[in-house]
Design an enzyme around this catalytic site. Structure first.
Site, PDB file in Angstrom:
ATOM      1  N   ASP A   1       0.800  -1.137  -0.109  1.00 61.57           N
ATOM      2  CA  ASP A   1       0.025   0.037   0.011  1.00 61.57           C
ATOM      3  C   ASP A   1       0.630   1.244   0.119  1.00 61.57           C
ATOM      4  O   ASP A   1       0.352   2.142   0.561  1.00 61.57           O
ATOM      5  CB  ASP A   1      -0.846  -0.027   1.184  1.00 61.57           C
ATOM      6  CG  ASP A   1      -1.804  -1.131   1.375  1.00 61.57           C
ATOM      7  OD1 ASP A   1      -2.526  -1.636   0.243  1.00 61.57           O
ATOM      8  OD2 ASP A   1      -1.832  -1.826   2.387  1.00 61.57           O
TER       9      ASP A   1
ATOM     10  N   LYS B   1       2.227   2.169  -5.015  1.00 58.10           N
ATOM     11  CA  LYS B   1       2.952   1.522  -6.156  1.00 58.10           C
ATOM     12  C   LYS B   1       2.217   2.023  -7.610  1.00 58.10           C
ATOM     13  O   LYS B   1       2.736   1.987  -8.391  1.00 58.10           O
ATOM     14  CB  LYS B   1       3.071   0.220  -6.149  1.00 58.10           C
ATOM     15  CG  LYS B   1       4.284   0.070  -4.909  1.00 58.10           C
ATOM     16  CD  LYS B   1       4.667  -1.520  -4.816  1.00 58.10           C
ATOM     17  CE  LYS B   1       3.448  -2.465  -4.449  1.00 58.10           C
ATOM     18  NZ  LYS B   1       2.823  -2.175  -3.368  1.00 58.10           N
TER      19      LYS B   1
ATOM     20  N   GLY C   1      -4.335  -4.451  -4.846  1.00 61.40           N
ATOM     21  CA  GLY C   1      -4.938  -3.441  -5.468  1.00 61.40           C
ATOM     22  C   GLY C   1      -4.041  -2.008  -5.544  1.00 61.40           C
ATOM     23  O   GLY C   1      -3.365  -1.911  -4.606  1.00 61.40           O
ATOM     24  N   HIS C   2      -4.271  -1.649  -6.802  1.00 66.48           N
ATOM     25  CA  HIS C   2      -3.427  -0.191  -7.007  1.00 66.48           C
ATOM     26  C   HIS C   2      -4.744   0.598  -7.578  1.00 66.48           C
ATOM     27  O   HIS C   2      -5.366   0.485  -8.297  1.00 66.48           O
ATOM     28  CB  HIS C   2      -2.697  -0.476  -8.268  1.00 66.48           C
ATOM     29  CG  HIS C   2      -1.215  -1.366  -7.926  1.00 66.48           C
ATOM     30  ND1 HIS C   2      -0.837  -1.836  -9.004  1.00 66.48           N
ATOM     31  CD2 HIS C   2      -0.983  -1.368  -6.675  1.00 66.48           C
ATOM     32  CE1 HIS C   2       0.500  -2.359  -8.175  1.00 66.48           C
ATOM     33  NE2 HIS C   2       0.297  -2.127  -7.106  1.00 66.48           N
TER      34      HIS C   2
ATOM     35  N   GLN D   1       1.719  -5.833  -3.134  1.00 61.79           N
ATOM     36  CA  GLN D   1       1.990  -6.092  -1.650  1.00 61.79           C
ATOM     37  C   GLN D   1       3.373  -5.338  -1.394  1.00 61.79           C
ATOM     38  O   GLN D   1       3.761  -4.387  -2.174  1.00 61.79           O
ATOM     39  CB  GLN D   1       2.147  -7.231  -1.170  1.00 61.79           C
ATOM     40  CG  GLN D   1       0.571  -7.853  -1.171  1.00 61.79           C
ATOM     41  CD  GLN D   1       0.306  -8.827  -2.113  1.00 61.79           C
ATOM     42  OE1 GLN D   1       0.999  -9.365  -3.016  1.00 61.79           O
ATOM     43  NE2 GLN D   1      -1.012  -9.161  -2.302  1.00 61.79           N
TER      44      GLN D   1
END
Length: 426
Positions: free
Chosen positions: A13, A16, A40-41, A221
């Protein structure tokens, strides 16, 4: 840019997605090399906010080849939803490719993930990631390409595996299992829908590198969630570290030129496990509120704390970081005093290196230094020289403690809210 691996230098988190999106504008190919739909991004563009889970952030650039590598466990239902969602917003997905060797996350994996977490309390996202990786290692899983094989051979294997999973679900957890015929039919329909996107992605990546194209390897991650080098057992089931890019993309280590670590200007983590600099006071709440610290995939509130330089040094070592990107510097705008953890105190002794066991880490107390804050809005600053002197001093201290130079500073979620050192594109 050459071949660059982008890794999270904390517990994930770190922002990225924003950095990948920023670099993808210059990249010919973006490769996701591990994880699954548990990651998730969030990327903010002129066309709005995009929440991506399995598809690389480079998909927002139509000329960029986007690859989901063999190291990613693919929930086909979710990636189809993601593709359709992007297409519905006018995004061209024709340059997406998914590895034939990628393990499939099937409904029984998600069911078992949910049931097993009731006793393990790892804090899983219940997306089936751990059970899918476990089946891969146990050599009883299914890769996407398997569903293109001879139907008779596939049926026998599939029936046997679903019946085995049903026994676990029914006899241990007293829950209902799955109809293997229905499940196989649904899976075959998903694979057929995805067929135009399936490829030998290792070959595509190797060709791009041989043609001197710019290739960006995107990890999900973060370092402290690595299955081997993270805070085990409160980790993910794959290798987010830079070394995972080689295995998860199907290329050799000599293909990698640079490793860029992404770190927040403070520290967060989601789920259970020790967190030495965690703040459970008004400062922690301010970080959460200002940083909008809620998970992209789960919506869970993130635990927040001051920057931990012990972690950054560890990440620099296990990833071989060549440079750092610092994100969310603007979140610290209102603080009059900012702290950095420089070492841990364990049983009366100072430790400058990250401990090898979670039992030791759980007993560590942070040793802090304090720096004056800048207490002004930096979200519109576009050059390093224009940052307040106290912000520059803070960044300089991070470089000194981590032992890695910074090439990019993010002062907001937008693409334009990024301060770039020219070294990034050399």
């Amino acid at each position: 840019m050459a071949a660059v691996v982008l890794v999270g230098a904390q517990w994930g988190d770190e922002g990225k997605g924003k950095i990948t999106d920023f670099l993808a504008e210059k990249a010919d190919c973006v490769v996701r090399y591990q994880g699954g739909s548990n990651a998730g991004h969030t990327v903010e563009t002129d066309h709005g906010k995009f929440m991506l889970h399995l598809i690389p952030s480079g998909i927002l650039y139509p000329a960029t080849l986007c690859i989901v590598g063999n190291g990613v466990v693919v929930d086909m239902e979710k990636i189809i939803e993601e593709i359709k969602g992007l297409q519905g917003r006018g995004i061209d997905t024709s340059n997406l490719r998914i590895s034939l060797r990628a393990p499939a996350v099937l409904p029984y994996h998600k069911k078992l993930d949910e049931l097993e977490d009731q006793s393990s309390h790892i804090g899983t996202t219940k997306r089936g990631i751990g059970p899918a990786y476990a089946d891969k290692i146990n050599r009883i899983g299914f890769r996407i390409g398997d569903f293109l094989e001879d139907a008779r051979f596939l049926e026998e294997r599939f029936k046997s595996q679903v019946e085995y999973k049903n026994r676990l679900i029914k006899e241990i957890y007293h829950e209902e299992g799955f109809d293997w015929r229905q499940l196989l039919q649904e899976t075959l329909e998903q694979v057929n829908w995805l067929k135009p996107y399936l490829a030998d992605t290792s070959l595509l990546i190797y060709a791009a590198i041989n043609e001197n194209k710019k290739v960006l390897f995107e990890g999900a991650q973060g370092t402290l969630l690595d299955i081997d080098h993270g805070t085990y057992p409160f980790v993910t089931s794959s290798h987010p570290i830079a070394g995972g890019a080689c295995v998860g993309a199907g290329i050799g280590p000599t293909c990698i030129n640079r490793v860029l670590g992404v770190a927040k200007a403070y520290t967060t983590r989601v789920g259970e496990g020790p967190f030495p600099t965690e703040l459970q006071d008004k400062d922690g709440e301010m970080l959460r509120r200002k940083g909008m610290e809620f998970g992209t995939t789960t919506g869970r509130p993130r635990r927040c704390g001051w920057l931990d330089a012990v972690i950054l040094r560890y990440a620099a070592r296990v990833n071989g970081l060549t440079e750092l990107a610092i994100t969310k510097l603007d979140v610290l705008d209102e603080f009059s005093t900012i702290k950095i953890c420089t070492a841990y105190r364990y049983k009366g002794q100072s430790m400058s290196e990250f401990p090898g066991t979670i039992s030791v880490l759980d007993q560590c107390e942070p040793e802090y230094i304090e720096l004056p804050g800048w207490q002004q809005d930096i979200s519109q600053v576009t050059s390093y020289a224009d940052l307040p002197i106290n912000a520059r001093n803070y960044l300089a201290k991070i470089e000194e403690l981590a032992g890695v130079k910074q090439s990019l500073i993010a002062v907001g979620p937008g693409r334009e809210q990024t301060i770039v050192d020219d070294r990034l594109y050399r």
